[in-house]
Design a protein around this motif. Structure first.
Motif, PDB file in Angstrom:
ATOM      1  N   LEU A   2      -1.663   7.123  -5.458  1.00  0.00           N
ATOM      2  CA  LEU A   2      -3.025   6.613  -5.378  1.00  0.00           C
ATOM      3  C   LEU A   2      -3.196   5.875  -4.056  1.00  0.00           C
ATOM      4  O   LEU A   2      -2.257   5.267  -3.552  1.00  0.00           O
ATOM      5  N   SER A   3      -4.394   5.949  -3.512  1.00  0.00           N
ATOM      6  CA  SER A   3      -4.670   5.227  -2.279  1.00  0.00           C
ATOM      7  C   SER A   3      -5.278   3.871  -2.604  1.00  0.00           C
ATOM      8  O   SER A   3      -5.946   3.698  -3.627  1.00  0.00           O
ATOM      9  N   ALA A   4      -5.025   2.902  -1.727  1.00  0.00           N
ATOM     10  CA  ALA A   4      -5.555   1.556  -1.936  1.00  0.00           C
ATOM     11  C   ALA A   4      -5.700   0.868  -0.590  1.00  0.00           C
ATOM     12  O   ALA A   4      -4.964   1.171   0.356  1.00  0.00           O
ATOM     13  N   SER A   5      -6.653  -0.024  -0.507  1.00  0.00           N
ATOM     14  CA  SER A   5      -6.848  -0.826   0.691  1.00  0.00           C
ATOM     15  C   SER A   5      -6.452  -2.262   0.384  1.00  0.00           C
ATOM     16  O   SER A   5      -6.198  -2.625  -0.768  1.00  0.00           O
ATOM     17  N   LYS A   6      -6.415  -3.102   1.407  1.00  0.00           N
ATOM     18  CA  LYS A   6      -6.080  -4.505   1.207  1.00  0.00           C
ATOM     19  C   LYS A   6      -7.123  -5.187   0.321  1.00  0.00           C
ATOM     20  O   LYS A   6      -6.784  -6.031  -0.515  1.00  0.00           O
ATOM     21  N   SER A   7      -8.387  -4.809   0.497  1.00  0.00           N
ATOM     22  CA  SER A   7      -9.436  -5.408  -0.334  1.00  0.00           C
ATOM     23  C   SER A   7      -9.279  -4.980  -1.793  1.00  0.00           C
ATOM     24  O   SER A   7      -9.555  -5.754  -2.713  1.00  0.00           O
ATOM     25  N   ILE A  22       0.840  -1.210   0.000  1.00  0.00           N
ATOM     26  CA  ILE A  22       0.000   0.000   0.000  1.00  0.00           C
ATOM     27  C   ILE A  22       0.868   1.251   0.000  1.00  0.00           C
ATOM     28  O   ILE A  22       0.579   2.232  -0.701  1.00  0.00           O
ATOM     29  N   ALA A  23       1.956   1.215   0.774  1.00  0.00           N
ATOM     30  CA  ALA A  23       2.874   2.361   0.829  1.00  0.00           C
ATOM     31  C   ALA A  23       3.547   2.586  -0.526  1.00  0.00           C
ATOM     32  O   ALA A  23       3.713   3.736  -0.971  1.00  0.00           O
TER      33      ALA A  23
END
Length: 322
Positions: free
Chosen positions: A116-121, A107-108
């Motif tokens: 861009l932002s992202a989650s584990k899902s 994610i980092a």
């Protein structure tokens, strides 16, 4: 009653091929519908088969009549533009491959490299979207070429090498272990362990040239490894590798001509075909059979054990590539 008419036999064969082989469900559905209509199926029957209303069937007919085969596919611009490009997704897959137990690190990387932002899902969805089957025609073509290279290797004309990168950390790869009843085996693990990456060049004669790296592996690292490996090239050498972003970046492809001048050629495998890269067998043996339990006691133990296997591969550790 409306039917699709004046469809040649060649076009019918093309519709059948699209229906059987397209990776897109809606495209297969439309191709099948046009094919059946051309064969005399009524719109009422088509509604029953595809579980859609008559208007939808007519939309498919209109798209076919105005754009023919192109009408089977979604037009660009429909729906929201994807957040991650295909290049982004391939790079994310490589980061996950390097850090499978540390999604926060991935994610980092996404935030730093792509802003861009992202989650584990989100990462899970991306990985799921990348799963697929190789194009049958390309797969067979590449497989046939590999067979030719293998024969040339057996005849002593070339050195055929299989290249890939794999990582090792303090989260053990142990599918099972024997233990006495009532005396469970306990092993402390470190989910935030450092990662020892190995870039390998392996042939069927159990000759391995390996490079260990503590830290990030990017195109520059792979290029440096190939540049060094060129010192050991004494006859035409073919390096087999996948089409990850590490191997297809601008920096990497810019070096291909230079390596060709040094008698080294890059051969790309088709997507979704790791079974064609024999070095994957080496990684499985190392992770699931050769690395003993005690190697995971500490980072120093793990590095020592991995490097010992790499050093003694071909002597004490061998693979029978039948």
């Amino acid at each position: 009653m409306r039917f699709i008419q004046d469809v040649s036999q060649e076009t019918l064969h093309m519709l059948q091929r699209i229906y059987k082989s397209s990776h897109h469900y809606r495209t297969r559905q439309r191709a099948h519908c046009i094919f059946l209509s051309a064969r005399g199926y009524t719109t009422t029957k088509l509604q029953e088969i595809f579980q859609v209303d008559r208007i939808t069937i007519y939309h498919w007919f209109n798209a076919w009549e105005s754009r023919r085969l192109c009408g089977l596919y979604e037009r660009k611009g429909r729906g929201r533009s994807p957040k991650f490009t295909q290049e982004h997704k391939e790079q994310i897959r490589q980061w996950v491959k390097l850090y499978p137990k540390n999604m926060n690190k991935v994610i980092a990387f996404i935030q730093k490299e792509f802003d861009l932002s992202a989650s584990k899902s989100t990462i899970k969805r991306i990985l799921k979207s990348l799963k697929g089957e190789p194009d049958p025609e390309e797969y067979q073509q590449k497989k046939d070429t590999l067979a030719i290279y293998r024969q040339q290797e057996e005849d002593g004309e070339i050195d055929l090498r299989y290249c890939d990168v794999s990582g090792f950390c303090l989260v053990p790869y142990i599918p099972y272990a024997w233990q006495e009843k009532g005396h469970p085996l306990l092993l402390a693990t470190d989910a935030h362990s450092k990662r020892l990456n190995v870039v390998g060049f392996l042939n069927r004669q159990n000759d391995l040239q390996a490079y260990t790296i503590e830290g990030k592996v990017d195109s520059e690292v792979i290029i440096a490894c190939i540049d060094d490996f060129c010192q050991y090239v004494h006859k035409k050498t073919v390096i087999v590798m996948d089409q990850s972003s590490l191997h297809t970046s601008k920096e990497f492809t810019a070096k291909i001509a230079e390596w060709q001048d040094k008698n080294l050629e890059i051969f790309y495998l088709p997507p979704y075909s790791p079974e064609l890269n024999l070095i994957e067998i080496l990684w499985r043996f190392m992770k699931y059979e050769w690395i003993e339990l005690w190697a995971y006691k500490s980072w120093m133990h793990l590095v020592e054990y991995v490097e010992n296997i790499l050093k003694k591969f071909g002597i004490e550790y061998k693979i029978n590539f039948s």
